[in-house]
Design an enzyme around this catalytic site. Structure first.
Site, PDB file in Angstrom:
ATOM      1  N   ALA A 216       0.826  -1.204   0.000  1.00 22.82           N
ATOM      2  CA  ALA A 216       0.000   0.000   0.000  1.00 22.82           C
ATOM      3  C   ALA A 216       0.862   1.256   0.000  1.00 22.82           C
ATOM      4  CB  ALA A 216      -0.947   0.004   1.199  1.00 22.82           C
TER       5      ALA A 216
ATOM      6  N   TYR B  49       3.428   3.901  -2.476  1.00 21.66           N
ATOM      7  CA  TYR B  49       3.096   4.644  -3.693  1.00 21.66           C
ATOM      8  C   TYR B  49       3.184   3.778  -4.942  1.00 21.66           C
ATOM      9  CZ  TYR B  49       8.099   5.244  -4.788  1.00 21.66           C
ATOM     10  OH  TYR B  49       9.416   5.022  -5.102  1.00 21.66           O
TER      11      TYR B  49
ATOM     12  N   HIS C  76      -6.795  33.194 -11.242  1.00 20.55           N
ATOM     13  CA  HIS C  76      -8.169  32.706 -11.341  1.00 20.55           C
ATOM     14  C   HIS C  76      -8.597  32.566 -12.808  1.00 20.55           C
ATOM     15  CE1 HIS C  76     -12.330  32.140 -10.094  1.00 20.55           C
ATOM     16  NE2 HIS C  76     -12.672  33.008 -11.039  1.00 20.55           N
TER      17      HIS C  76
END
Length: 448
Positions: free
Chosen positions: A176, A178, A437
């Protein structure tokens, strides 16, 4: 006559060894390198590069499902594993040639065979040739660990996964970390039924828990099954060619492929370092000081073989620092704090600096800032997956101690953020930065 055949002999032509060879040669050293397999090492040949290409391919499979909302109507779709596998292999070949050219262009002699240490200043090639060098650099990397259980010869590791003859419809992955979870995401997105089995109930140890707690339900929602506290006990080949996977506490599984990804161990077996008086560490690692020097004054080591930080960029920096120190008259060490890291899971996670748990354990009084949002990109997907960013801040100084992220493109965003954390910027510095943004990255400067 020269006292030694070479100024530097490097064992291992991975990222760290190639960088050390090139820089040492640029400082005027006569350099040779031995590599028993292929130039490029784990990252280029059987690690991060080919794996990331598979990640891109599997993400495209995911995006294909969202094309209708994007206004596209596509015809019949199918996936050809052999075409993808062969393309990835061809790119690995290209990179290997590039690494070989780097050695040749810097007049580094390359021996395509295994080398072992026979003394403080000598090595022996597999062909039997004895070579002397003023300095020896060990850069042989690490190797996947295969647990000892009946039938483990039926399992593969991350070394072999890139060469599968056909695409497996049922995949069982043990581990478990990476590597395990990245391949779980790859096979799942490409259409396989994936089950992850693990000896504990944790995933991605060392990463910020707020991220791993988000990732696990997302992976489950994508169809990946998890069996915790349930390591493989045995594998049995069945008459139809499939594998019966027996795990602790659960009914058996049937699989077409069993991938074991339970860690990597320094590849020092049979290297002969004892001939130079070097005693290996508990995991087979080569102990070194801050300047990559071993207990033998003429032998150094860099990269995964030291078991400090098993990351390609770290090995490259260590190799460069070694060459500058020994041959360039510029003694240099590497700082191991603020190293950014990522798991290219689906979705990916990334982090730099201290986790909240690490910061509290180190005695900091911390302030935590978070942003929980649905990335605009995910609006086209049927899945309602959310992104999550977390800042760990020292309450007394306002310094940002760590940044941790889960969501689309998190690793790409984190690289720039790592510069800010490394520079010691404060939360006020983040707040004073105008947002870009609309973007996911703007969440980093909008947390209040």
């Amino acid at each position: 006559m020269a006292e030694f055949d070479y100024d530097l002999f490097v064992i291992g032509a991975g990222s760290g060894g190639v960088r050390a060879s090139r820089i040492a040669a640029s400082h005027g050293a006569k350099v040779a390198v031995a590599e028993e397999y292929r130039v490029g090492g784990t990252c280029v040949i059987r690690g991060c590069v080919p794996k990331k290409l598979l990640v891109y391919a599997s993400q495209f499979a995911e995006e294909l499902h969202d094309t209708a909302k994007l206004g596209w109507t596509l015809g019949e779709k199918s996936f050809d594993w052999a075409a993808l596998r062969d393309f990835v292999a061809s790119d690995v070949d290209r990179l290997e040639r590039a690494y070989g050219s780097t050695l040749a262009n810097n007049k580094v002699e390359h021996f395509a065979e295994r080398a072992t240490v026979t003394g403080p200043n000598t090595v022996r090639l597999a062909s039997g040739r004895e070579i002397s060098a003023k300095y020896i650099l060990v850069a042989v990397g690490a190797w996947p660990v295969m647990p000892d259980f009946p039938g483990n010869e039926l399992a593969i590791t991350s070394n072999e996964v890139f060469h599968l003859g056909s695409f497996p419809k049922r995949v069982v992955i043990q581990g478990a970390g990476y590597i395990a979870l990245e391949f779980a995401g790859i096979f799942n997105a490409l259409g396989a039924q994936v089950t992850v089995v693990n000896r504990s109930d944790k995933i991605l140890r060392g990463y910020e828990e707020a991220l791993t707690e988000r990732l696990l339900p997302i992976m489950r929602a994508r169809g990946i099954e998890f069996r915790f506290n349930s390591p493989i006990e045995s594998l049995v080949k069945q008459a139809d060619g499939s594998i019966c996977v027996n795990t602790k506490g659960f009914l058996p599984l049937e699989a077409d492929c069993v991938l074991v990804a339970t860690g990597r161990r320094p590849k020092t077996d049979g290297l002969g370092l004892e001939n130079a008086g070097i005693t290996l560490g508990a995991s087979g690692e080569v102990p070194v000081d801050d300047y990559n020097a071993t207990s033998c004054p003429s032998i150094y080591a860099v990269g995964d073989v030291t078991n400090r930080v098993q990351l390609t960029p770290v090995a490259i920096r260590e190799g460069h620092a070694f060459a500058d120190t020994v041959f360039g008259g510029m003694p240099r060490t590497i700082a191991y704090d603020h190293i950014p890291s990522a798991a290219f899971t689906q979705p990916p996670i990334a982090g730099v600096g201290l986790t909240e748990a690490q910061a509290r354990e180190a005695g900091y009084e911390v302030k935590i800032y978070t942003s929980d949002f649905r990335p605009m990109k995910n609006m086209f997907a049927a899945r309602a997956e959310r992104g999550f960013y977390k800042l760990v801040v020292d309450a007394s100084s306002d310094k940002v101690l760590g940044v941790h992220m889960i969501g689309p493109d998190a690793p790409e965003i984190l690289q720039a953020v790592a510069i800010a954390v490394k520079a010691g910027l404060t939360k006020a510095d983040f707040d004073a930065t105008v947002a870009l943004h609309p973007s996911m990255a703007e969440e980093l400067v909008l947390m209040r």
